[in-house]
Design an enzyme around this catalytic site. Structure first.
Site, PDB file in Angstrom:
ATOM      1  N   CYS A  69      64.639  24.395  37.538  1.00  0.00           N
ATOM      2  CA  CYS A  69      63.923  25.247  36.575  1.00  0.00           C
ATOM      3  C   CYS A  69      62.440  25.223  36.937  1.00  0.00           C
ATOM      4  CB  CYS A  69      64.186  24.802  35.138  1.00  0.00           C
ATOM      5  SG  CYS A  69      63.625  23.133  34.749  1.00  0.00           S
ATOM      6  N   ASP A 121      63.774  29.654  28.542  1.00  0.00           N
ATOM      7  CA  ASP A 121      62.853  28.518  28.604  1.00  0.00           C
ATOM      8  C   ASP A 121      62.578  28.023  27.177  1.00  0.00           C
ATOM      9  OD1 ASP A 121      60.750  26.816  28.929  1.00  0.00           O
ATOM     10  OD2 ASP A 121      59.651  28.116  30.295  1.00  0.00           O
ATOM     11  N   ARG A 160      65.163  22.371  31.008  1.00  0.00           N
ATOM     12  CA  ARG A 160      66.481  22.919  31.320  1.00  0.00           C
ATOM     13  C   ARG A 160      67.205  22.205  32.452  1.00  0.00           C
ATOM     14  NH1 ARG A 160      64.221  28.766  32.170  1.00  0.00           N
ATOM     15  NH2 ARG A 160      62.517  27.418  32.874  1.00  0.00           N
TER      16      ARG A 160
END
Ligand code: 4NP
Length: 150
Positions: free
Chosen positions: A3, A119, A9
């Site tokens: 990420c 996000d 994440r």
């Protein structure tokens, strides 16, 4: 698992997959990294740690690091969380073979129309992280179905 910051994440994806794989006694080597080095050396975000803890998975062994060109040759598969990560990691690929290793993780759930994993960095409360957990839980189940022999 890749990420942007490697604190939300991808550490969650790494933690969920490792947790599932360790129960299957598979020999997969799993790691995660960020397209940025903004948080290098840091623990995952405390909200990601808390979310994972609610689901019974500890990710406090992880530390953020930026992805390297070496990762693209070393790992067999590179799963990215969103289209911005996809662009940035594809830019690093040196060969067609490396390019082919890179895909959106939600492509495991819907190959034709893969979603971005949103996000959660700017989210307030728990819901953003829970949404990420739920998406990655589904995607990692599919990855195991696809790649772990019966
Ligand atoms: P991640 O979330 O890419 O899921 O780790 C983010 C973490 C930090 C930042 C952005 C996204 N940041 O801009 O510092």
């Amino acid at each position: 698992m890749v990420c942007l910051g490697n604190i939300c994440r991808s550490p969650m994806a790494h933690g969920i997959l490792l947790h599932k794989i360790s129960k299957l006694k598979s020999d997969w080597e799993i790691d995660s990294a960020g397209t940025s080095g903004y948080h290098q050396g840091e623990l995952p975000d405390r909200r990601a740690i808390a979310c994972m803890k609610r689901h019974g998975i500890d990710i406090t062994y992880q530390r953020s690091r930026p992805i390297t060109v070496g990762d693209l040759s070393y790992y067999d598969r590179i799963f990215v969380m969103d289209r911005s990560n996809l662009h940035d990691v594809c830019e690093m690929a040196g060969t067609e073979a490396e390019l082919e290793k890179i895909s959106l993780i939600m492509g495991a759930v819907d190959e034709q129309h893969p979603e971005d994993v949103p996000d959660p960095w700017y989210s307030t409360g728990e819901q953003g992280f829970e949404t990420v957990y739920e998406m990655l839980d589904r995607a990692t189940d599919k990855l195991i179905e696809k790649y772990v022999p019966e």
